[in-house]
Each structure stands twice: as structure tokens, then as C-alpha cells.
Design a protein around this motif. Structure first.
Motif, PDB file in Angstrom:
ATOM      1  N   GLN A  31       0.496  -0.848   0.344  1.00 59.45           N
ATOM      2  CA  GLN A  31       0.370  -0.244  -0.320  1.00 59.45           C
ATOM      3  C   GLN A  31       1.279   1.203  -0.070  1.00 59.45           C
ATOM      4  OE1 GLN A  31      -3.288  -0.823   2.608  1.00 59.45           O
ATOM      5  NE2 GLN A  31      -3.683  -2.134   1.722  1.00 59.45           N
ATOM      6  N   ILE A  32       0.125   2.373   0.147  1.00 63.24           N
ATOM      7  CA  ILE A  32       0.874   3.386  -0.670  1.00 63.24           C
ATOM      8  C   ILE A  32       1.816   3.943   0.822  1.00 63.24           C
ATOM      9  CG2 ILE A  32      -0.679   4.748   0.409  1.00 63.24           C
ATOM     10  CD1 ILE A  32       0.328   7.140  -2.172  1.00 63.24           C
ATOM     11  N   GLY A  33       1.383   4.080   1.507  1.00 64.89           N
ATOM     12  CA  GLY A  33       2.074   4.233   3.168  1.00 64.89           C
ATOM     13  C   GLY A  33       3.088   3.064   3.093  1.00 64.89           C
ATOM     14  N   SER A  69       7.442  11.084   0.061  1.00 67.66           N
ATOM     15  CA  SER A  69       6.119  11.150   0.605  1.00 67.66           C
ATOM     16  C   SER A  69       4.774  10.963   0.272  1.00 67.66           C
ATOM     17  CB  SER A  69       5.797  13.003   1.091  1.00 67.66           C
ATOM     18  OG  SER A  69       5.867  12.849  -0.296  1.00 67.66           O
ATOM     19  N   VAL A  70       3.711  10.156   0.419  1.00 71.38           N
ATOM     20  CA  VAL A  70       2.982   9.915   0.396  1.00 71.38           C
ATOM     21  C   VAL A  70       2.365  10.993  -0.974  1.00 71.38           C
ATOM     22  CG1 VAL A  70       0.702   9.311   0.358  1.00 71.38           C
ATOM     23  CG2 VAL A  70       2.309   8.415   2.414  1.00 71.38           C
ATOM     24  N   ASP A  71       1.899  11.550  -0.511  1.00 75.22           N
ATOM     25  CA  ASP A  71       2.080  13.078  -1.767  1.00 75.22           C
ATOM     26  C   ASP A  71       2.624  13.348  -2.779  1.00 75.22           C
ATOM     27  OD1 ASP A  71      -0.334  14.586   0.485  1.00 75.22           O
ATOM     28  OD2 ASP A  71       1.313  15.522   1.387  1.00 75.22           O
ATOM     29  N   ALA A  72       4.525  13.219  -2.923  1.00 77.90           N
ATOM     30  CA  ALA A  72       5.187  12.820  -4.035  1.00 77.90           C
ATOM     31  C   ALA A  72       4.904  11.681  -5.054  1.00 77.90           C
ATOM     32  CB  ALA A  72       6.164  12.951  -3.836  1.00 77.90           C
ATOM     33  N   ILE A  73       4.164  10.290  -3.973  1.00 83.27           N
ATOM     34  CA  ILE A  73       4.545   9.686  -4.647  1.00 83.27           C
ATOM     35  C   ILE A  73       2.848   9.403  -6.018  1.00 83.27           C
ATOM     36  CG2 ILE A  73       3.148   7.205  -4.671  1.00 83.27           C
ATOM     37  CD1 ILE A  73       5.109   7.006  -2.260  1.00 83.27           C
ATOM     38  N   ALA A  96      10.040   0.446  -8.275  1.00 85.44           N
ATOM     39  CA  ALA A  96      11.479   0.778  -9.183  1.00 85.44           C
ATOM     40  C   ALA A  96      11.138   1.820 -10.126  1.00 85.44           C
ATOM     41  CB  ALA A  96      11.670  -0.463  -9.930  1.00 85.44           C
ATOM     42  N   ASP A  97       9.715   2.240 -10.320  1.00 83.69           N
ATOM     43  CA  ASP A  97       9.567   3.293 -10.930  1.00 83.69           C
ATOM     44  C   ASP A  97      10.353   4.547 -10.183  1.00 83.69           C
ATOM     45  OD1 ASP A  97       9.283   2.034 -13.711  1.00 83.69           O
ATOM     46  OD2 ASP A  97       7.003   2.085 -13.254  1.00 83.69           O
ATOM     47  N   LEU A  98       9.923   3.835  -9.071  1.00 82.47           N
ATOM     48  CA  LEU A  98       9.974   5.769  -7.864  1.00 82.47           C
ATOM     49  C   LEU A  98      11.108   5.746  -7.897  1.00 82.47           C
ATOM     50  CD1 LEU A  98       6.651   4.512  -5.584  1.00 82.47           C
ATOM     51  CD2 LEU A  98       6.893   6.804  -7.020  1.00 82.47           C
ATOM     52  N   GLU A  99      12.240   4.688  -7.613  1.00 84.28           N
ATOM     53  CA  GLU A  99      14.199   4.504  -7.354  1.00 84.28           C
ATOM     54  C   GLU A  99      13.876   5.463  -8.436  1.00 84.28           C
ATOM     55  OE1 GLU A  99      13.990   1.004  -5.865  1.00 84.28           O
ATOM     56  OE2 GLU A  99      13.330   1.278  -3.729  1.00 84.28           O
ATOM     57  N   PHE A 100      13.591   5.004  -9.822  1.00 81.97           N
ATOM     58  CA  PHE A 100      14.063   5.845 -11.047  1.00 81.97           C
ATOM     59  C   PHE A 100      14.498   7.139 -10.708  1.00 81.97           C
ATOM     60  CE2 PHE A 100      13.917   6.537 -15.510  1.00 81.97           C
ATOM     61  CZ  PHE A 100      15.082   6.464 -16.013  1.00 81.97           C
ATOM     62  N   ILE A 101      13.082   7.402 -10.187  1.00 79.01           N
ATOM     63  CA  ILE A 101      12.438   9.142 -10.694  1.00 79.01           C
ATOM     64  C   ILE A 101      13.386   9.804  -9.323  1.00 79.01           C
ATOM     65  CG2 ILE A 101      10.436  10.815 -10.141  1.00 79.01           C
ATOM     66  CD1 ILE A 101       8.693   8.377 -10.946  1.00 79.01           C
ATOM     67  N   GLN A 102      13.272   8.949  -8.511  1.00 76.67           N
ATOM     68  CA  GLN A 102      14.093   9.994  -7.421  1.00 76.67           C
ATOM     69  C   GLN A 102      15.806  10.083  -8.074  1.00 76.67           C
ATOM     70  OE1 GLN A 102      13.661   6.970  -4.009  1.00 76.67           O
ATOM     71  NE2 GLN A 102      13.550   8.884  -2.405  1.00 76.67           N
TER      72      GLN A 102
END
Length: 145
Positions: free
Chosen positions: A5-7, A16-20, A48-54
Motif C-alpha cells: 500500500q502507499i504508506g 512522501s505519500v503526496d510525492a507518490i 522500481a519506477d519511483l526509485e528511478f525517478i528519485q
């Protein structure tokens, strides 16, 4: 692999949840599946996509450039050429900033030297500061390239 889940994703990635939610809303992150109750369920791919964005942001890529990198990544036959071109463009910008900072450093070092010289000879420059005088002098107009 279990869905998160998002958290849980926020804790795992440090985002942050807002960033996601923002990345999802802006189309950078594919919309995840949802439970019957409407909760987002993220798979390894989305994490993995979120880590790529970071990582891409830490390298100085804008969200639009990251969107382009994702597009390239999903069309592997063109990947290397496009990534090379994007990196080359980013490198030009970074090198221009470095050159600008080096020029500023040279000017500041020169100004500091003038201050030190003036302070060693107080009788010569009692009423004025050579650096302030240099700054207030009109400069010749710059030639356009």
C-alpha cells in the motif's frame, strides 16, 4: 511478491505519500491497481519506477526529462542513442554553470586581493574602497556573440 500500500511504499522509498500521488497524477508513475476498498496496491515495478525517478532527479533531470527517459526505457532499441543525447545536453548545461561559477570565483578572488592590498596601505585609500569603485565604474558594453 506481495503488493504494497502507499504508506509502505513511502517508507520503502523515503518519498512522501503526496510525492507518490503527484508522480501518479502527472503520469510519471503508471496508475497502480486498487483494492475493492479503493486503496492503491503497488507492485515491484512501480516501486522500481519511483526509485528511478528519485535517482534521476538527484542527477539533475527534470520531471519532463524523466518522462522522456521512461519513454526511451520502454522502447529499448532506441535507448542508448537517446540517453546519450539527453546526458550530453545535461552535461553542456552543467559545464556552462561550472564555467560561470569559475569566472565568478576568479572575480571574487581578485576583489579580495584588492581589499587586502588596500587594507595594507590605509593612507592611500582612506575615503574609498577600490572594489566598490570598480563595481560602480561604468563597464564597456558587451559584444554580442
Amino acid at each position: 511478491a506481495a503488493s504494497l500500500q502507499i504508506g509502505q511504499v513511502a517508507r520503502k522509498t523515503g518519498l512522501s505519500v503526496d510525492a507518490i500521488r503527484f508522480y501518479e497524477k502527472s503520469g510519471l508513475l503508471l496508475r497502480p491497481a486498487r483494492t475493492q476498498g479503493g486503496y492503491r496496491l503497488y507492485e515491484e515495478r512501480e516501486v522500481a519506477d519511483l526509485e528511478f525517478i528519485q535517482t534521476a532527479q538527484q542527477l539533475g533531470f527534470s520531471l519532463n526529462e524523466i518522462r522522456e527517459l521512461f519513454s526511451i526505457q520502454r522502447h529499448p532499441h532506441e535507448v542508448c542513442v537517446h540517453v546519450r543525447d539527453l546526458i550530453a545536453q545535461k552535461l553542456v548545461v552543467v559545464r556552462a554553470k561550472i564555467a560561470e561559477l569559475q569566472a565568478m570565483e576568479t572575480e571574487l578572488a581578485g576583489a579580495l586581493q584588492k581589499c587586502r592590498t588596500a587594507l595594507r596601505q590605509p593612507s592611500r585609500h582612506q575615503d574609498s574602497c577600490p572594489v566598490l569603485e570598480a563595481i560602480t565604474k561604468p563597464r564597456p558594453p558587451r559584444k554580442k556573440p
